[in-house]
Design a protein around this motif. Structure first.
Motif, PDB file in Angstrom:
ATOM      1  N   THR A   1       1.459  -1.238  -0.417  1.00 34.38           N
ATOM      2  CA  THR A   1       0.492  -0.410  -0.193  1.00 34.38           C
ATOM      3  C   THR A   1       0.367   1.397  -0.081  1.00 34.38           C
ATOM      4  OG1 THR A   1      -1.874  -0.825   1.275  1.00 34.38           O
ATOM      5  CG2 THR A   1      -1.983   1.610   0.866  1.00 34.38           C
ATOM      6  N   GLU A   2       2.097   1.155   1.160  1.00 28.85           N
ATOM      7  CA  GLU A   2       2.743   2.344   0.308  1.00 28.85           C
ATOM      8  C   GLU A   2       3.400   2.590  -0.791  1.00 28.85           C
ATOM      9  OE1 GLU A   2       5.649   1.874   4.463  1.00 28.85           O
ATOM     10  OE2 GLU A   2       3.656   2.395   5.428  1.00 28.85           O
ATOM     11  N   GLY A   3       4.226   1.176  -1.134  1.00 26.51           N
ATOM     12  CA  GLY A   3       4.929   1.233  -2.670  1.00 26.51           C
ATOM     13  C   GLY A   3       3.760   2.708  -3.783  1.00 26.51           C
TER      14      GLY A   3
ATOM     15  N   ARG B   1      -0.970  -3.468  -5.823  1.00 30.88           N
ATOM     16  CA  ARG B   1      -2.540  -3.393  -4.940  1.00 30.88           C
ATOM     17  C   ARG B   1      -3.073  -4.774  -5.521  1.00 30.88           C
ATOM     18  NH1 ARG B   1      -4.217   2.555  -5.744  1.00 30.88           N
ATOM     19  NH2 ARG B   1      -3.407   3.383  -3.977  1.00 30.88           N
ATOM     20  N   ASN B   2      -3.435  -5.463  -6.048  1.00 31.17           N
ATOM     21  CA  ASN B   2      -3.476  -6.757  -6.633  1.00 31.17           C
ATOM     22  C   ASN B   2      -3.221  -7.820  -5.476  1.00 31.17           C
ATOM     23  OD1 ASN B   2      -4.465  -9.348  -7.996  1.00 31.17           O
ATOM     24  ND2 ASN B   2      -4.357  -8.752  -9.978  1.00 31.17           N
ATOM     25  N   THR B   3      -4.272  -8.195  -5.274  1.00 32.98           N
ATOM     26  CA  THR B   3      -3.687  -9.358  -3.385  1.00 32.98           C
ATOM     27  C   THR B   3      -3.761 -10.227  -4.051  1.00 32.98           C
ATOM     28  OG1 THR B   3      -6.230  -9.127  -3.121  1.00 32.98           O
ATOM     29  CG2 THR B   3      -4.149  -7.767  -1.866  1.00 32.98           C
ATOM     30  N   SER B   4      -4.473 -10.639  -5.460  1.00 33.90           N
ATOM     31  CA  SER B   4      -4.941 -12.321  -5.653  1.00 33.90           C
ATOM     32  C   SER B   4      -3.078 -12.622  -6.435  1.00 33.90           C
ATOM     33  CB  SER B   4      -5.719 -12.363  -6.808  1.00 33.90           C
ATOM     34  OG  SER B   4      -5.558 -11.715  -8.297  1.00 33.90           O
ATOM     35  N   LEU B   5      -2.443 -11.556  -6.914  1.00 31.71           N
ATOM     36  CA  LEU B   5      -1.009 -11.907  -7.497  1.00 31.71           C
ATOM     37  C   LEU B   5      -0.751 -12.767  -5.503  1.00 31.71           C
ATOM     38  CD1 LEU B   5      -0.189  -9.326 -10.094  1.00 31.71           C
ATOM     39  CD2 LEU B   5      -1.161 -11.674 -10.035  1.00 31.71           C
TER      40      LEU B   5
ATOM     41  N   MET C   1       1.307   3.519 -13.692  1.00 33.45           N
ATOM     42  CA  MET C   1      -0.189   2.448 -13.479  1.00 33.45           C
ATOM     43  C   MET C   1      -0.125   1.012 -13.156  1.00 33.45           C
ATOM     44  SD  MET C   1      -2.662   5.805 -15.246  1.00 33.45           S
ATOM     45  CE  MET C   1      -2.334   5.581 -16.791  1.00 33.45           C
ATOM     46  N   ALA C   2       0.220   0.529 -13.976  1.00 31.63           N
ATOM     47  CA  ALA C   2       0.787  -1.110 -14.650  1.00 31.63           C
ATOM     48  C   ALA C   2       1.563  -1.224 -13.448  1.00 31.63           C
ATOM     49  CB  ALA C   2       1.244  -0.986 -16.225  1.00 31.63           C
ATOM     50  N   ALA C   3       2.126  -0.745 -12.691  1.00 29.84           N
ATOM     51  CA  ALA C   3       2.590  -1.048 -12.142  1.00 29.84           C
ATOM     52  C   ALA C   3       1.927  -1.251 -10.221  1.00 29.84           C
ATOM     53  CB  ALA C   3       4.723  -1.138 -11.511  1.00 29.84           C
TER      54      ALA C   3
END
Length: 195
Positions: free
Chosen positions: A110-112, A140-144, A133-135
């Motif tokens: 979240t901080e990053g 933020r994608n918790t499924s990864l 934006m892709a990074a």
């Protein structure tokens, strides 16, 4: 704090000397309280007072930073030292330790992502903004898996963008530090006159 700036003569009261196209080594002691990472740059100003170039200085010992500036015409030049807190590099150091260890993973991501959002506010080309934006989306994608999310943050392309457009907190400046730039013959011409 920014101290021990060189090249300087009498603490900047007299100009240092250089010649056209000489690689002038700038060295400075710079430190701050705490463990956060610093960013340090030398900003070279031409005889008209315009910014000629900006060089990010590299660590050169304990609290010492160094780099090369190169004036390209005769005249009275100056340089300024800028130092700032670098929250992105501070976050990277922490994230590279905590995320592989499984500590505060969501907080770190979240901080990053918030830091990358700050970088998106800069004037950047569309392709660069889409890269950031892709990074941010991947972080933020918790499924990864955490390793994939961290890889998006430490991607060399992202690092290049953030290095060239640093997020700067608590900017401190020192200078201007004067130096006179003379023709190249000034390096040896006086010896001929002497003889």
């Amino acid at each position: 704090a920014i101290t021990e700036v060189s090249p300087s003569v009498l603490g900047g009261r007299r100009p240092a000397a250089a010649v056209v196209d000489e690689a002038v080594r700038v060295r400075v002691t710079c430190f701050r309280e705490g463990h956060n990472t610093l960013g340090v740059a030398a900003v070279l100003h031409d005889p008209d007072g315009k910014e000629h170039s900006r060089v990010f200085l590299n660590p050169d010992g304990i609290d010492t930073w160094a780099g090369i500036i190169r004036p390209n015409e005769i005249g009275h030049w100056t340089f300024t030292i800028e130092a700032w807190g670098d929250p992105w590099r501070t976050w990277l150091q922490r994230a590279n330790i905590k995320i592989p260890a499984g500590l505060d993973i969501e907080l770190e991501f979240t901080e990053g992502a918030l830091l990358l959002n700050q970088a998106l506010a800069f004037e950047l080309p569309a392709a660069t903004k889409s890269l950031l934006m892709a990074a941010t989306t991947a972080m933020r994608n918790t499924s990864l898996p955490p390793s994939v999310r961290l890889a998006a943050a430490v991607d060399p392309k992202v690092a290049t963008v953030i290095t060239e457009n640093p997020i700067r907190e608590q900017l401190t400046t020192s200078g201007p530090w004067p130096f006179n730039v003379q023709r190249r013959r000034a390096l040896f011409g006086a010896w001929y006159e002497f003889f």
